[in-house]
Design an enzyme around this catalytic site. Structure first.
Site, short mmCIF file in Angstrom:
data_model
loop_
_atom_site.label_atom_id
_atom_site.label_comp_id
_atom_site.label_asym_id
_atom_site.label_seq_id
_atom_site.Cartn_x
_atom_site.Cartn_y
_atom_site.Cartn_z
CE LYS A 126 0.78 1.56 4.49
NZ LYS A 126 1.52 2.89 4.53
CG ASP A 180 -1.28 -0.03 7.67
OD1 ASP A 180 -2.00 0.97 8.08
OD2 ASP A 180 0.09 0.11 7.62
#
Ligand code: C5P
Length: 315
Positions: A17, A147
């Site tokens: 990401k 996350d």
């Protein structure tokens, strides 16, 4: 070494990401910061394979594999054990050997450890035939790291609270990125602590979602997206690693539409308007000797998903 064909085995791909926007609010009593972030998954993929074994273990291969813990600190191993604990002992759940083939930079601000944890959850759910709901996996993910939940979902999503609350964001088209990697990682907690130090005299507001960026994503307007990228952690990462500013400068000189530190760094993300522009930019960066490696990636990419299953019993 592949164990394919010798018993049940599940392989999952999981993306990295980049935070298109990362707004860091005040430090909370639990030691985390409240966040508003726009997560964006890109197709730098780790491959995570699980198979039943006598004992729990993890083996990591690929670039910088030696920098990933292969003991009980490994986040993928912790994820598998936590899912097993939650599932209880019904005969199908037991120790697994995990093999991780790493492409996501280690300690690079691209959630490599969290990605492997998300992949391990999806892989073990499949191996053990648990059929967990997405909500259940997200709940376990939140206990492993801020996350991890996003890496289950992938795509582009708004993260809130400490990052673990994720809601999908509407986007059009795809975006071509060049990532400038560093061999030496940065520690996420140290980067948050540096930000606190830099802002010690400021009144830090609760972070709000970035309306202009969300509108630009909805339209698929890459130039407007580039104009509204942002990362509060960047000042902390640059303070800890001033040399990162060169990757940003050289990237912008050679046609990047925008340059920002990815998450808590030290990876630098450069946005371009096409695959060709990205490849040209990579050549220019390599010629200038910027970073330890450069990679092209496209987003949004899907979250952790099973790509291969062998010999698993169907329930
Ligand atoms: O959630 P995760 O384990 O990935 O976070 C790593 C560290 O980053 C935390 O221990 C904390 O120091 C910092 N962090 C934070 N605020 C957040 C997320 C992470 O301060 N919202």
């Amino acid at each position: 070494m592949s164990g394919a064909g010798v018993g049940p085995e599940v392989t999952v791909f999981v993306p990295a990401k980049v935070n298109l926007d990362l707004r860091v609010g005040p430090l909370r009593p639990d030691g985390y910061h409240s966040l508003s972030t726009v997560y964006h998954a890109v197709d730098i993929l780790d491959e995570v394979t699980v198979r039943p074994a006598e004992d729990w273990s993890v083996e990591v291969e690929g670039a910088h594999a030696h920098r990933v813990p292969s003991d009980s600190d490994n986040l993928a191993l912790r994820a598998a054990r936590l899912l097993a604990e939650q599932a209880g002992d019904d005969g199908t759940v037991g120790p697994v050997a995990i093999r991780i083939s790493k492409s996501i930079p280690v300690a690079g601000g691209m959630a490599g450890g969290s990605a492997d944890a998300a992949a391990a959850l999806v892989a073990c759910d499949e191996l053990w035939g648990l059929g967990c709901t997405r909500a259940h996996l997200e709940e376990i993910a939140a206990r492993l790291g801020s996350d991890v939940g996003f890496l289950l979902t992938g795509g582009t999503a708004l993260g809130s609270q400490r990052g673990e609350h994720v809601a999908p964001v509407l986007t059009q088209g795809s975006f071509h990125w060049v990532f400038v990697l560093s061999d030496e990682g940065l520690s996420t907690p140290e980067c948050f602590a540096e930000l606190d130090r830099l802002r010690a005299d400021e009144e830090v507001p609760e972070p709000e979602p970035p309306a202009e960026l969300l509108a630009a994503l909805r339209l698929g307007d890459v130039r407007a997206v580039a104009a509204h990228l942002g990362n509060d952690m960047q000042q902390a990462a640059l303070s800890l690693r001033p040399s990162l500013s060169r990757a940003r400068e050289v990237g912008l000189q050679h046609g990047a539409l925008a340059a920002l530190v990815s998450g808590s760094g030290p990876t630098v993300a450069l946005l371009t308007d096409s695959r060709t522009a990205a490849l040209d930019l990579m050549v220019a960066l390599s010629a200038e000797g910027v970073g330890d490696a450069v990679v092209h990636a496209r987003g949004p990419a899907p979250g952790a998903h099973v790509v291969r299953t062998t010999g698993c019993a169907l329930r």
